[in-house]
Each structure stands twice: as structure tokens, then as C-alpha cells.
Design an enzyme around this catalytic site. Structure first.
Site, PDB file in Angstrom:
ATOM      1  N   HIS A 121      29.030 128.841  77.220  1.00 29.56           N
ATOM      2  CA  HIS A 121      29.336 129.753  78.338  1.00 29.56           C
ATOM      3  C   HIS A 121      29.041 129.130  79.707  1.00 29.56           C
ATOM      4  O   HIS A 121      29.484 129.653  80.728  1.00 29.56           O
ATOM      5  CB  HIS A 121      28.530 131.052  78.223  1.00 29.56           C
ATOM      6  CG  HIS A 121      28.937 131.908  77.060  1.00 29.56           C
ATOM      7  ND1 HIS A 121      30.240 132.316  76.852  1.00 29.56           N
ATOM      8  CD2 HIS A 121      28.215 132.421  76.036  1.00 29.56           C
ATOM      9  CE1 HIS A 121      30.298 133.048  75.738  1.00 29.56           C
ATOM     10  NE2 HIS A 121      29.087 133.117  75.226  1.00 29.56           N
ATOM     11  N   HIS A 166      32.129 134.344  70.546  1.00 29.05           N
ATOM     12  CA  HIS A 166      32.480 134.598  71.950  1.00 29.05           C
ATOM     13  C   HIS A 166      33.393 133.498  72.496  1.00 29.05           C
ATOM     14  O   HIS A 166      33.315 132.348  72.059  1.00 29.05           O
ATOM     15  CB  HIS A 166      31.210 134.653  72.807  1.00 29.05           C
ATOM     16  CG  HIS A 166      30.223 135.697  72.368  1.00 29.05           C
ATOM     17  ND1 HIS A 166      29.225 135.428  71.456  1.00 29.05           N
ATOM     18  CD2 HIS A 166      30.109 137.002  72.689  1.00 29.05           C
ATOM     19  CE1 HIS A 166      28.518 136.541  71.244  1.00 29.05           C
ATOM     20  NE2 HIS A 166      29.036 137.515  71.968  1.00 29.05           N
ATOM     21  N   ASP A 249      27.528 133.637  64.936  1.00 27.01           N
ATOM     22  CA  ASP A 249      27.575 135.051  65.325  1.00 27.01           C
ATOM     23  C   ASP A 249      28.913 135.703  64.969  1.00 27.01           C
ATOM     24  O   ASP A 249      29.115 136.886  65.242  1.00 27.01           O
ATOM     25  CB  ASP A 249      27.259 135.239  66.820  1.00 27.01           C
ATOM     26  CG  ASP A 249      28.018 134.287  67.722  1.00 27.01           C
ATOM     27  OD1 ASP A 249      28.849 133.483  67.235  1.00 27.01           O
ATOM     28  OD2 ASP A 249      27.755 134.332  68.949  1.00 27.01           O
TER      29      ASP A 249
HETATM   30 ZN    ZN Z   1      28.441 133.643  70.690  1.00 24.64          ZN
END
Ligand code: ZN
Length: 344
Positions: A121, A166, A249
Site C-alpha cells: 500500500h 487488498h 488475508d
Molecule cells: Zn491485505
């Protein structure tokens, strides 16, 4: 040739009640000895190497905040820092560079950098999403530009495949206009950080590929994505090396997301990307740990990665341990939408 790994636990990068914590690695760590993979020492990344991706002002600010103001929260994710976090983040990035060096110098066939804090990120000018520096981006850039100082030719094209739950917004931002890096992210649509739609990078079709999946997407959807999207992405881009941002995740019982992979699904994915590296990159592949917030999922998922890297079978026990108890949504239309946009 052997498989190697690094291990950067960062025990002092920890914050009360935060899911990105050293205990994520507690079940995996004692298992590491059982894999047919050699632990190699990690050197911290230099400021110059971090600077391949991140703005000098960000590096200086983060160092100051960690050394003078930590502990504290630095963004809304929330991302935290402690007094050790700057050095921990240098070591995490170094852990990926070390693995990359081993593979590019032909000291190892392939590698797994088990590091934290995670990185995907972190954007060139900001830390975010539990990430300080973008470990995989720094190592990818080092493979492109830093090789001369290590006495080997620089690569011309590397690919990064990211299947953390993500979107890898930081990696996408780092390479939005870098023709020498192909980036593919498969992720849950509609969760943090909110980016990663199919049409994010219309100027870079086939090079920047987003696969936004609905909640509940699991082994079936990911297998289709690997065959219909990962494969043509690699075949078209023709990387000389593949990095994998792997996050555990996307497992069905991760505490912070709602995807549907099982350990058997993680093994299937790892096998498929290792196979792509065998076909197109002389087997050169480096896995990099991103997220994953249940310590058992991290241990089982990492086991699946090592089994794929060492060409072992996933133990039957692991394969049967955690089937997804929920029914998957049909993701075929979404997958075809991605294929159509890119012409795959
Ligand atoms: Zn993640």
C-alpha cells in the site's frame, strides 16, 4: 538449485490491538525449519535503494517521526510507527532485495521473503495501509537499476503479481508510467484502499491489470483468474523475473476481509505462478509476504508457497484442513470483463 528465504519478524514494530503484529508469524516461525529452504541473512536496504521508489522527503520525515515522535498513528488505516519502525522497514525491504539478489546471482532457484511491516500500500510519497516502505517495489526497481553495482546485467522487464486481499495501490502508483514493470493485482473490490477497478490505467492495457473480485470469491474464481488473466498477462508481457505479493488475508476466515480462498487454493495459485516463471523466466520468482491476519492462515499459506517453490506436494492434511464452508459467487462475468478490457 535451492530455495531460500529471509525472515524479518520486527518484534518491536507492534501497537496495542493492531492486527498487523509480530504474532502473525508465531505459528509459521517454528515450522520454517521443516521446509526444504535455506534461511539467508538480511541486510537493511540503504536509503538510496528506498529512494528508487520513495520521495526523499518521505524517507526523512518517516525517520524523524519514528525516532522523535513514535509511537503514534500516521494515517487513517490506521498505520502506526514505533521507535524501531524506520529500521524495521529498512530491514523488511532489505529482506526482499536479499532474496532477489540470491535469485539473480543464481545462488538460488527461487525465494520467499517473509517480512514485516508489509509494503504494497505504500505509495512513492506516503506510507499507508499498515505499510511503511513498498518492499516489493523497491526490490523490483533494484532489479532494474541497481544491478550494475552488483556486477550483473540489469533486467529490462519484471512482473509483479499481487494476490493479497487488498489492491496493491502503492505498487501500481510506483509503476504507473514505468514500462519495465508489469503489475497485476487480484483483490476484493469495495474494501480498503478503494482503488483497483478494471479501468484504473487505460494507458497501460495488458501491463497494469486489475482483477476486482466480489466478496466471497474463492478457489474457483482465483483458478479461473490465474488461467484466463495471470497467464496471458505473463505471456504477453514476457518478464525476465516474477515477484509475487502474497497476502494470506484472502483466506475465507481472515478477520478483516471476506474473500474465500482455502489453503488448497493458495497452493494451486502458488503452483500456477511458479509454473509461469518456469515457462517464461527460467524459474526466477520471489514471493513477498504482504498481509494476512490470522496466524494459522499465514502458517498454512506460507507452507503452501514453500511446497510450490520446492516442487513438493501439499500435504493432504493441509489440503483438507480448511475447505471454504461458504458457497462462492459466480465470478465468470467479472473475469471476462477484465479479459475483454485488456484483449486477453
Ligand atoms: Zn491485505
Amino acid at each position: 538449485m535451492k530455495t531460500v528465504h529471509t525472515f524479518v519478524r520486527s518484534p518491536n514494530h507492534v501497537y496495542p490491538d493492531h492486527p498487523e503484529r509480530p504474532a502473525r508469524l508465531d505459528i509459521l516461525e517454528p515450522r520454517l525449519k521443516s521446509f526444504d529452504a535455506e534461511l539467508i541473512d538480511t541486510e537493511p536496504a540503504t536509503r538510496e535503494e528506498i529512494g528508487y521508489v520513495h520521495h526523499p522527503n518521505l524517507i526523512a520525515t518517516l525517520e524523524k517521526v519514528c525516532r522523535e515522535e513514535a509511537p503514534g498513528i500516521i494515517d487513517y488505516a490506521p498505520t502506526y510507527v514505533t521507535p524501531s519502525s524506520f529500521d524495521d522497514a529498512l530491514l523488511a525491504a532489505g529482506g526482499v532485495i536479499t532474496c532477489t539478489d540470491a535469485v539473480l546471482n543464481n545462488d538460488a532457484k527461487n525465494a520467499f521473503a517473509i517480512v514485516r511491516p508489509p509494503g504494497h500500500h505504500a505509495e512513492p510519497d506516503r506510507a499507508m495501509g499498515f505499510c511503511i516502505f513498498n518492499n516489493v517495489a523497491v526490490a523490483a526497481r533494484d532489479a532494474l537499476v541497481g544491478a550494475a553495482s552488483r556486477g550483473r546485467p540489469s533486467l529490462q522487464r519484471v512482473a509483479i503479481i499481487d494476490y493479497d486481499a487488498h489492491h496493491g495501490n502503492g505498487t501500481q502508483a510506483a509503476f504507473l508510467n514505468e514500462e519495465r514493470v508489469g503489475f497485476l493485482s487480484a483483490h476484493q473490490w469495495g474494501i480498503y484502499p478503494g482503488t483497483g477497478w478494471i479501468e484504473d490505467a487505460p494507458h497501460a492495457k495488458k501491463r497494469i491489470v486489475n482483477v476486482p473480485l466480489p466478496a466471497g470469491a474463492g478457489d474457483i474464481a482465483y483458478e479461473r483468474a490465474a488461467d484466463e488473466i495471470f497467464r496471458p498477462f505473463v505471456e504477453n508481457y514476457k518478464p525476465q523475473m516474477i515477484f509475487v505479493s502474497v497476502g494470506f488475508d484472502a483466506h475465507w476466515n481472515d478477520p478483516i476481509t471476506t474473500l474465500g480462498l482455502s489453503t488448497a487454493g493458495y497452493f494451486m495459485l502458488a503452483k500456477k505462478v511458479v509454473q509461469l516463471a518456469e515457462e517464461h523466466c527460467d524459474g526466477k520468482i520471489v514471493f513477498v509476504l504482504e498481509g494476512g491476519y490470522d496466524p494459522m492462515n499465514v502458517a498454512n499459506g506460507a507452507t503452501a508457497v514453500f511446497d510450490a517453490l520446492t516442487n513438493s506436494r501439499l500435504s493432504e492434511d493441509a489440503a483438507l484442513r480448511d475447505p471454504n464452508p461458504r458457497k462462492e459467487p459466480d465470478c465468470e462475468a467479472r473475469i471476462q470483463e477484465v479479459c475483454k478490457w485488456h484483449g486477453f
